[in-house]
Design a protein around this motif. Sequence first.
Motif, PDB file in Angstrom:
ATOM      1  N   ALA A  88       0.894  -1.535  -0.728  1.00 54.99           N
ATOM      2  CA  ALA A  88       0.331  -0.366  -0.190  1.00 54.99           C
ATOM      3  C   ALA A  88       0.975   1.419   0.727  1.00 54.99           C
ATOM      4  O   ALA A  88       0.542   2.287  -0.684  1.00 54.99           O
ATOM      5  N   PHE A  89       1.424   0.987   1.117  1.00 58.59           N
ATOM      6  CA  PHE A  89       2.614   2.379   0.847  1.00 58.59           C
ATOM      7  C   PHE A  89       3.492   2.480  -0.777  1.00 58.59           C
ATOM      8  O   PHE A  89       3.907   4.086  -1.357  1.00 58.59           O
ATOM      9  N   SER A  90       4.168   1.574  -1.101  1.00 61.13           N
ATOM     10  CA  SER A  90       5.223   1.888  -2.359  1.00 61.13           C
ATOM     11  C   SER A  90       3.904   2.361  -3.726  1.00 61.13           C
ATOM     12  O   SER A  90       4.170   2.994  -4.077  1.00 61.13           O
ATOM     13  N   THR A  91       2.812   1.726  -3.215  1.00 61.42           N
ATOM     14  CA  THR A  91       2.009   1.847  -4.376  1.00 61.42           C
ATOM     15  C   THR A  91       1.410   3.857  -4.419  1.00 61.42           C
ATOM     16  O   THR A  91       1.302   4.279  -5.695  1.00 61.42           O
ATOM     17  N   MET A  92       1.389   4.183  -3.192  1.00 63.91           N
ATOM     18  CA  MET A  92       1.075   4.638  -2.724  1.00 63.91           C
ATOM     19  C   MET A  92       2.416   6.255  -3.416  1.00 63.91           C
ATOM     20  O   MET A  92       1.329   7.340  -3.729  1.00 63.91           O
ATOM     21  N   ILE A  93       3.569   6.240  -3.014  1.00 67.82           N
ATOM     22  CA  ILE A  93       4.251   6.142  -3.279  1.00 67.82           C
ATOM     23  C   ILE A  93       4.447   6.475  -5.010  1.00 67.82           C
ATOM     24  O   ILE A  93       4.156   7.898  -5.915  1.00 67.82           O
ATOM     25  N   SER A  94       4.051   5.734  -6.016  1.00 65.71           N
ATOM     26  CA  SER A  94       3.825   5.789  -7.108  1.00 65.71           C
ATOM     27  C   SER A  94       3.112   6.761  -7.345  1.00 65.71           C
ATOM     28  O   SER A  94       3.334   6.872  -8.760  1.00 65.71           O
ATOM     29  N   TRP A  95       2.036   6.179  -6.890  1.00 67.49           N
ATOM     30  CA  TRP A  95       0.654   7.216  -7.262  1.00 67.49           C
ATOM     31  C   TRP A  95       0.962   8.685  -7.042  1.00 67.49           C
ATOM     32  O   TRP A  95       0.626   9.649  -7.889  1.00 67.49           O
TER      33      TRP A  95
END
Lengths: 514, 145
Positions: free
Chosen positions: A418-425
């Motif tokens: 979830a965290f890495s998806t947030m950083i990417s988005w």
Amino acid sequence: MKRLFPLALSGLALSATPLAAQEAKTIDATVNEAFAAVTGPFVSLIFAPIPGTSFPWIVMWLVIAASIFTIYFGFVQFKAFGHSIALVKGDYSDPDDAGEVSHFQALATALSGTVGLGNIAGVAVAVGIGGPGATFWMILAGLLGMASKFTECTLGVKYRNEYPDGTVSGGPMYYMSKGFAEKGTPGGKILAVVFSIFCILGALGGGNMFQANQAHQQIAGIVGDYPGWITGLLFAGVVFAVIVGGIKSIARVTEKVVPFMGVLYVGTALIILLVNFDKIGWAFGQIIDGAFTGAGVAGGMVGALIQGFKRAAFSNEAGVGSAAIAHSAVRTKEPITEGFVSLLEPFIDTVVICTMTALVITISGMLMIDPASGDYILNGSSIQTVGDVSGVSLTSAAFATGFSWFPYVLVIAVILFAFSTMISWSYYGLKAWTYLFGEGKTTELIFKIIFCVFVVIGAAASLGPVIDFSDAAIFAMAVVNISALYVLMPIVKAELQSYTSRLKSGEIKKFTGH
Amino acid sequence: MSEKIVVGLDGSGSGARAVDYAKKLGALIGSCELILVYVVEWSPFSFQTPEENAERHKRRQEEIKQAMDRVVTPAVDGLKKEGFETRGVVRHGDVADTLERVAVEEKAVQIVVARASDTGFASRIFGSSTANLVMNASVPVTVVS
């Protein structure tokens, strides 16, 4: 006194709780209602079923586009698969370019934005409703989606902006405006603006609020229920440190741990499959049988197909345009090479990781079978599971049949994903934002702060319509993006033909080192 | 035709010791060019955020300039003052592989490095850059203590 004060506070809290909760409920309900009223028609339009079926037209839009790109580029995902791996290994990378973003790095960065809840929860939903047969259609959609990624990422690199200070900005909005202008086709800029608006909304919603919300649910599931805003503030603080404070060490740790979690996830699934080696033949039998006969699931074959296609599209984002933003950072003389590399993304995400999840769920025996008929026991529209679990809980329970400690690892994996998806988005949204409002420190800071605020809102609220709207915005990106890809695909074909002929003639060759 | 010696620099005292030794070798050989190489440790298989990727080219240019300004150019200027034929190179990559590659490209007769100062867990597991260079180089290597 020190002891009395908290007691007094808790007493106050106790007396105030019902009122506060009522008030919060009212505010929550009011926001929900108002938001749903405004966005409802848009959400309904995006996820509307094709008349006479329950098949959302947006999923069909993605699958048809992927099929067209597959045929138009001569099954590039199969023909160029070996070459893609050679590119990722660095066989064709000029040693003099060492220090620039490598193909591997671009692929890993893009993957960290897509591998996540779709692979864990989404697949469980697909198999839970569509049965094991959904896996077949999911794999097929993943394989077709490779051609969509190839198309969008080639264009992403070809039409990106390179600034004098050496930084780059790329993505669908750039190939829409520049590519259309080059072809003399009108409307590119309008498409780019519409795409950017959807991208910002998608980034704040599906790429942020949904992730924060799910991460909070996972943590609350382990430590017990507590207010979501606490998780939200914590996450927002870390996200803020990374995207505003530039604390790269946090991002680096995450970017290292996330692939490790991915490998651990697949590795554990493989061990479970190996231990249950005798059931693999049976599981594949269930997958093939279910795919074509839809035996024992609600909606039969079409039900399995819808679920498989839907979850693959939701998981790998092929055709959405997000990956084109991530891949455009590679500094290559041949934009098509990034297209080749990107086609591995749906393969890893959907064909490998999603399939692993589906196989483990099928083999685990979590899906209940009627011993008399051999069919799955239905509970409404979904298959009855042991303990009546679904989504992440189903995946978790399935893995726990092999390793009882795995649910704890899964919680950590979900939070990190979830965290890495947030950083990417946050980056995808930022690029769309700067496309609309211009590059600049202040402009960027405004978006980053808005993004962090939405982390807190996402974790604190269970605003269903907001999440629905943000999901719809992500898929609305695909409507605009694929329309542009149809116009621009001859450019990709010309690149492909030129590159392939130079590769065959030996003009493009491996760098053997010395 | 003058011979070429590749000298590994790392911006520390050990790099300076390698240069001192290379000067002696160069003086003995006579017509000899000293190629000072500074390697910015970098792996194409590391993980980065999208923002880091977007800024990577800019950062690379900055890293090269910084290494040139702080380490390579002062060393090259010093050698030139002493009358040596010399030039400096900054590359990104694995230290051992890159020194070896530059030596092969330049057809150098030897690589001179100082014993690595890196200790600790990683170098115990994977070996130091110097040890890797000695084990894998196809060009003669002199390690100065």
